[in-house]
Motif scaffolding. Structure first.
Motif, mmCIF file in Angstrom:
data_model
loop_
_atom_site.group_PDB
_atom_site.id
_atom_site.type_symbol
_atom_site.label_atom_id
_atom_site.label_comp_id
_atom_site.label_asym_id
_atom_site.label_seq_id
_atom_site.Cartn_x
_atom_site.Cartn_y
_atom_site.Cartn_z
ATOM 1 N N UNK A 267 1.893 7.022 -9.032
ATOM 2 C CA UNK A 267 0.823 7.174 -8.033
ATOM 3 C C UNK A 267 0.812 5.920 -7.177
ATOM 4 N N UNK A 268 0.919 6.086 -5.864
ATOM 5 C CA UNK A 268 0.992 4.946 -4.967
ATOM 6 C C UNK A 268 0.023 5.034 -3.806
ATOM 7 N N UNK A 269 -0.233 3.904 -3.201
ATOM 8 C CA UNK A 269 -1.111 3.788 -2.040
ATOM 9 C C UNK A 269 -0.300 4.090 -0.777
ATOM 10 N N UNK A 270 -0.878 4.901 0.120
ATOM 11 C CA UNK A 270 -0.211 5.190 1.388
ATOM 12 C C UNK A 270 -1.104 4.798 2.563
ATOM 13 N N UNK A 271 -0.441 4.331 3.643
ATOM 14 C CA UNK A 271 -1.117 4.073 4.914
ATOM 15 C C UNK A 271 -0.267 4.708 6.016
ATOM 16 N N UNK A 272 -0.816 4.764 7.205
ATOM 17 C CA UNK A 272 -0.112 5.284 8.366
ATOM 18 C C UNK A 272 1.008 4.317 8.772
#
Length: 270
Positions: free
Chosen positions: A100-105
Motif C-alpha cells: 500500500x503506497x501514497x500517491x500524488x498527482x
C-alpha cells in the motif's frame, strides 16, 4: 481510459433450473477491489481450461468478501489482508502479495513525505502543500471508506483511528482513488501499489511516493523491504467445495504467475 483495464468484469452464466446444476457450474467470488481484477483474469484462464464452469467476480471490499464467504453468499471471498483473530472459522489462501503506497498527482512537485508529514496531512494539521515542501495549494485528502482493508492497514501503520482522519473525499475502489488523484493536482491518496504501478504505466497522472525512505515499488514488496505490504487472499468458510478448491489451487499455481506479474503484484512461491 486506463482504469478500464483494472476494473473487474462480472461474468454471469445462466444455467438450467435442475437442482444443484448452478452450484456445480458457477463459482461466485466477492470482496476486495484489489484482488478482484486479478481474480477476474485468473477466472478467464480457469474458464478456458474448464469450459463448463463460469466464474463470477464482484468487488465491494474485503469486509464484504469475508462476510459473504461466512454467510454462504459467495463460494469464495476476496480479502487484501491477513486473517483477524476472530476469523478462525475461515480459511485464507494467499494468491499474491501487494503493498500500500501514497500517491500524488504527477504535477505535484513533492517527491517524498515523512511519516510525520503524512500523519499531519491526514489529520488536518498540514492543509497546504507549501507546508510539506511543495508549491502553494490546498491539499485534498482522499481516504478509503470503512470496511476497506487498505484503510485498516493505513490506520494501523500510522497509528491512527478512523476519527482522526480529516478527509475531503471518501472512496471505495482503488480505481476511484487513482482517478480522483489523477484529476486533482492537489490530491493525495493511498492505494494498492500494484494498482498504482499498473495505472501509471498505462498513462494515469499519478506518482507513488516512497515510504520511510523506501521506494513504493513491486520490486521492494517482493524483496520485503517496503514497510507496508500485505497478502492477497481467497477466503472460504471451512473447507472449500470441489470447484472452489480447484480454483484456489489454480490461482496459487505457476500457471498464473504471468497474470499476477502483468497486474504488478508479487507471485507466491509454489
Amino acid at each position: 481510459m486506463a482504469s478500464i483495464g483494472r476494473i473487474c468484469a462480472v461474468y454471469i452464466a445462466f444455467f438450467s433450473s435442475s437442482p444443484g446444476h448452478a452450484a456445480d457450474n458457477r463459482l461466485v467470488l466477492t470482496g476486495s477491489s484489489t484482488v478482484a481484477p486479478l481474480a477476474a483474469e485468473i477466472g478467464k484462464r480457469f474458464e478456458e481450461q474448464n469450459p463448463s464452469i463460469r466464474v463470477d467476480v464482484q468487488s465491494g471490499g474485503s469486509s464484504r468478501g469475508v462476510a459473504d464467504a461466512r454467510s454462504g453468499l459467495a463460494d469464495l471471498g476476496m480479502a487484501s489482508r491477513a486473517p483477524n483473530a476472530d476469523e478462525t472459522d475461515l480459511q485464507f489462501f494467499t494468491i499474491a502479495r501487494d503493498g500500500v503506497g501514497i500517491i500524488v498527482n504527477t504535477n505535484n512537485s513533492v517527491r517524498s513525505l515523512t511519516d510525520e508529514q503524512i500523519v499531519a496531512i491526514y489529520t488536518g494539521k498540514i492543509a497546504d502543500w507549501s507546508k510539506a515542501g511543495g508549491a502553494a495549494g490546498r491539499i485534498t485528502v482522499v481516504n478509503k471508506a470503512e470496511g476497506r482493508s487498505t484503510l485498516e492497514l493505513f490506520l494501523h501503520y500510522f497509528k491512527l483511528k478512523g476519527g482522526d482522519v480529516k478527509a475531503h473525499v471518501i472512496i471505495g475502489e482503488n480505481q476511484q482513488a487513482i482517478k480522483t488523484v489523477a484529476g486533482n493536482p492537489g490530491a493525495i491518496g493511498y492505494v494498492s501499489i500494484g494498482s498504482a504501478e499498473y495505472e501509471a504505466d498505462h498513462g494515469a497522472h499519478i506518482r507513488l511516493l516512497p515510504m520511510s525512505g523506501v521506494a513504493a515499488s513491486v520490486e521492494n514488496v517482493r524483496s520485503g523491504s517496503f514497510p507496508l505490504s500485505r497478502p492477497l487472499n481467497l477466503v472460504s468458510k471451512g473447507a472449500p467445495g470441489a470447484v472452489a478448491r480447484r480454483f484456489i489451487d489454480f490461482a496459487r499455481s505457476r500457471g498464473v504467475h504471468d497474470i499476477v506479474e502483468s497486474q504488478f503484484f508479487v507471485p507466491i512461491a509454489p
